[in-house]
Design an enzyme around this catalytic site. Sequence first.
Site, mmCIF file in Angstrom:
data_model
loop_
_atom_site.group_PDB
_atom_site.id
_atom_site.type_symbol
_atom_site.label_atom_id
_atom_site.label_comp_id
_atom_site.label_asym_id
_atom_site.label_seq_id
_atom_site.Cartn_x
_atom_site.Cartn_y
_atom_site.Cartn_z
ATOM 1 N N PHE A 1 0.765 -1.352 -0.070
ATOM 2 C CA PHE A 1 -0.015 0.233 0.381
ATOM 3 C C PHE A 1 1.088 1.225 0.023
ATOM 4 C CE2 PHE A 1 -3.669 -2.915 3.075
ATOM 5 C CZ PHE A 1 -3.342 -3.390 1.881
ATOM 6 N N ARG B 1 13.899 -1.195 4.599
ATOM 7 C CA ARG B 1 14.556 -1.325 3.936
ATOM 8 C C ARG B 1 15.218 -0.304 2.640
ATOM 9 N NH1 ARG B 1 11.160 -6.282 1.875
ATOM 10 N NH2 ARG B 1 8.921 -4.565 2.360
ATOM 11 N N ASP C 1 12.248 3.167 11.165
ATOM 12 C CA ASP C 1 11.816 1.758 11.643
ATOM 13 C C ASP C 1 10.893 2.419 12.756
ATOM 14 O OD1 ASP C 1 11.050 -0.366 13.573
ATOM 15 O OD2 ASP C 1 13.035 -0.864 13.521
ATOM 16 N N SER D 1 -7.923 -2.143 10.162
ATOM 17 C CA SER D 1 -8.044 -3.495 8.503
ATOM 18 C C SER D 1 -9.394 -3.770 9.158
ATOM 19 C CB SER D 1 -7.241 -4.432 9.265
ATOM 20 O OG SER D 1 -7.766 -5.503 9.322
ATOM 21 N N TYR E 1 -3.076 -9.468 16.108
ATOM 22 C CA TYR E 1 -3.166 -8.508 14.826
ATOM 23 C C TYR E 1 -4.601 -8.095 14.726
ATOM 24 C CZ TYR E 1 -3.075 -7.150 10.077
ATOM 25 O OH TYR E 1 -3.798 -6.004 8.669
ATOM 26 N N LYS F 1 -5.314 -4.105 15.247
ATOM 27 C CA LYS F 1 -6.170 -3.330 14.501
ATOM 28 C C LYS F 1 -7.326 -2.281 15.063
ATOM 29 C CE LYS F 1 -3.606 -3.197 10.946
ATOM 30 N NZ LYS F 1 -2.887 -1.758 10.139
ATOM 31 N N PRO G 1 -9.155 -1.811 5.173
ATOM 32 C CA PRO G 1 -9.031 -3.230 3.860
ATOM 33 C C PRO G 1 -9.363 -4.583 4.663
ATOM 34 C CG PRO G 1 -7.606 -2.059 3.668
ATOM 35 C CD PRO G 1 -7.795 -1.637 5.701
ATOM 36 N N THR H 1 -0.476 -8.206 -1.546
ATOM 37 C CA THR H 1 0.716 -7.211 -0.884
ATOM 38 C C THR H 1 1.883 -8.395 -0.652
ATOM 39 O OG1 THR H 1 0.020 -6.696 0.900
ATOM 40 C CG2 THR H 1 -0.425 -4.797 -0.644
ATOM 41 N N GLU H 2 2.859 -7.491 -0.020
ATOM 42 C CA GLU H 2 3.699 -8.589 0.949
ATOM 43 C C GLU H 2 2.884 -9.315 1.926
ATOM 44 O OE1 GLU H 2 7.811 -7.027 0.734
ATOM 45 O OE2 GLU H 2 7.868 -6.695 -1.503
HETATM 46 P P1 NDP Z 1 3.554 -5.034 3.235
HETATM 47 O O1 NDP Z 1 4.202 -6.517 3.622
HETATM 48 O O2 NDP Z 1 3.144 -4.726 1.593
HETATM 49 O O3 NDP Z 1 4.395 -4.141 3.029
HETATM 50 C C1 NDP Z 1 4.542 -2.985 4.440
HETATM 51 C C2 NDP Z 1 4.872 -2.034 4.913
HETATM 52 O O4 NDP Z 1 5.634 -2.165 6.005
HETATM 53 C C3 NDP Z 1 6.092 -2.423 3.752
HETATM 54 O O5 NDP Z 1 6.998 -0.908 3.078
HETATM 55 C C4 NDP Z 1 7.536 -2.541 5.263
HETATM 56 O O6 NDP Z 1 8.139 -1.504 4.936
HETATM 57 C C5 NDP Z 1 6.715 -1.812 6.783
HETATM 58 N N1 NDP Z 1 7.004 -2.250 7.586
HETATM 59 C C6 NDP Z 1 6.276 -3.078 8.460
HETATM 60 N N2 NDP Z 1 7.329 -3.045 10.224
HETATM 61 C C7 NDP Z 1 7.966 -1.652 9.807
HETATM 62 C C8 NDP Z 1 8.932 -0.863 10.967
HETATM 63 N N3 NDP Z 1 9.090 -1.482 11.978
HETATM 64 N N4 NDP Z 1 8.816 0.695 10.315
HETATM 65 C C9 NDP Z 1 8.651 0.733 9.021
HETATM 66 N N5 NDP Z 1 7.987 0.646 8.147
HETATM 67 C C10 NDP Z 1 7.733 -0.992 8.136
HETATM 68 O O7 NDP Z 1 2.041 -5.258 3.444
HETATM 69 P P2 NDP Z 1 1.229 -3.948 3.127
HETATM 70 O O8 NDP Z 1 1.317 -3.404 2.138
HETATM 71 O O9 NDP Z 1 -0.175 -5.183 2.644
HETATM 72 O O10 NDP Z 1 0.189 -3.494 4.694
HETATM 73 C C11 NDP Z 1 0.652 -2.440 5.005
HETATM 74 C C12 NDP Z 1 -0.535 -1.998 5.533
HETATM 75 O O11 NDP Z 1 -1.881 -2.227 5.800
HETATM 76 C C13 NDP Z 1 -0.151 -2.480 7.837
HETATM 77 O O12 NDP Z 1 -0.811 -1.707 8.804
HETATM 78 C C14 NDP Z 1 -1.518 -3.843 7.196
HETATM 79 O O13 NDP Z 1 -1.642 -4.102 8.309
HETATM 80 C C15 NDP Z 1 -2.498 -3.271 6.358
HETATM 81 N N6 NDP Z 1 -2.885 -3.999 5.842
HETATM 82 C C16 NDP Z 1 -2.808 -4.797 4.924
HETATM 83 C C17 NDP Z 1 -3.819 -5.588 4.184
HETATM 84 C C18 NDP Z 1 -4.358 -7.035 3.472
HETATM 85 O O14 NDP Z 1 -4.603 -7.199 2.546
HETATM 86 N N7 NDP Z 1 -3.019 -6.609 2.289
HETATM 87 C C19 NDP Z 1 -5.229 -5.490 4.512
HETATM 88 C C20 NDP Z 1 -5.543 -4.537 6.085
HETATM 89 C C21 NDP Z 1 -4.936 -3.644 6.270
HETATM 90 P P3 NDP Z 1 9.992 -2.191 5.625
HETATM 91 O O15 NDP Z 1 10.227 -3.585 5.573
HETATM 92 O O16 NDP Z 1 11.479 -2.001 4.421
HETATM 93 O O17 NDP Z 1 10.225 -1.950 6.856
HETATM 94 C C1 8X3 Z 2 -5.512 -7.712 6.552
HETATM 95 C C2 8X3 Z 2 -6.553 -7.984 6.654
HETATM 96 O O1 8X3 Z 2 -8.510 -9.842 6.275
HETATM 97 O O2 8X3 Z 2 -5.989 -10.863 6.201
HETATM 98 O O3 8X3 Z 2 -5.588 -7.221 7.712
HETATM 99 O O4 8X3 Z 2 -7.454 -10.143 7.945
HETATM 100 S S1 8X3 Z 2 -7.152 -9.978 6.592
#
Ligand code: NDP
Ligand code: 8X3
Length: 256
Positions: free
Chosen positions: A21, A42, A63, A143, A156, A160, A186, A191-192
């Site tokens: 995102f 990263r 971080d 979430s 988790y 949220k 969401p 994503t990752e």
């Molecule tokens: P990704 O794993 O693709 O991205 C997560 C991002 O968070 C990365 O850029 C990572 O960067 C960063 N991150 C994690 N830990 C840290 C830290 N300690 N300090 C700084 N940056 C950090 O996941 P999403 O894009 O899917 O997730 C983004 C957000 O959306 C999260 O809060 C997740 O909980 C939420 N979410 C995701 C959903 C999904 O289904 N994908 C649904 C609902 C919510 P780096 O590792 O380089 O630090």
């Molecule tokens: C991530 C969405 O449905 O995998 O926040 O918990 S779900």
Amino acid sequence: MIQMISPESLTVLVTGATAGFGAAVCRRFHEAGAKVIGTGRREDRLAALKTELGERCHTVQLDVMDRQAVFEVLGTLPAPFDQPNVCVVNAGLALGLQPAHEADIADWEQMIATNINGAVSTVRAVLPGMVARDEGHLVLIGSVAGDYPYPGGNVYGATKAFVKQFALNLRADLIGSNVRVTNIEPGMAETEFSMVRLKGDQERAGKVYEGLTPMAAEDIAETIFWSCTLPRHLNINRMQMMPVMQAFSPFAVKRR
Ligand code: NDP
Ligand code: 8X3
């Protein structure tokens, strides 16, 4: 015709901009003319984002679990990136899907440190500037897991739920200022996220999205872009999003 906010007037700070995102949000605002600040742990990903987006992009390693670093980095952003008027509090993760009695407590602590403490530090670091300038928009990434319990969602989902209530309480404090607060909630988005949750197990992570069309990071980025460019008198409090192919289950009832 309603008067949308010009994206060129926006300086958008994004935590967790190295993937998913956060990276999509940086691209969406940047292509519309905004300045963006991408942060994450990263460095190679940050360097690639800076190379891709160029002059209107500033990247800095951060971080969000490190409270002192959050205040130092966000308090010393260089001009012309030093007065962000949008902050997307996005950095976060899920770790594990085990039931509570089998889960790794270190995973729980890392989710709390990132999703709760990281969000709180980020907001506290940027908010005084927004209030002083009487302009700003905090977008927190919650979430559906903060609303609906599911097996393995334990800590988790609880983080949220915190994010959601924090966002709503921020609205209560900020009434009278022109600082907006939005919680984006969401469901399944590819994503990752699942690779991180399942600790690099590609096969299991792939299965999460098998046979359905999940949301994409760009879907979430578009919604954030829309809420941030709405006329200044409007505030989207909460926005819950799911792919059409995801919905709710009946209560689980175990019969013996
Ligand atoms: P990704 O794993 O693709 O991205 C997560 C991002 O968070 C990365 O850029 C990572 O960067 C960063 N991150 C994690 N830990 C840290 C830290 N300690 N300090 C700084 N940056 C950090 O996941 P999403 O894009 O899917 O997730 C983004 C957000 O959306 C999260 O809060 C997740 O909980 C939420 N979410 C995701 C959903 C999904 O289904 N994908 C649904 C609902 C919510 P780096 O590792 O380089 O630090
Ligand atoms: C991530 C969405 O449905 O995998 O926040 O918990 S779900």
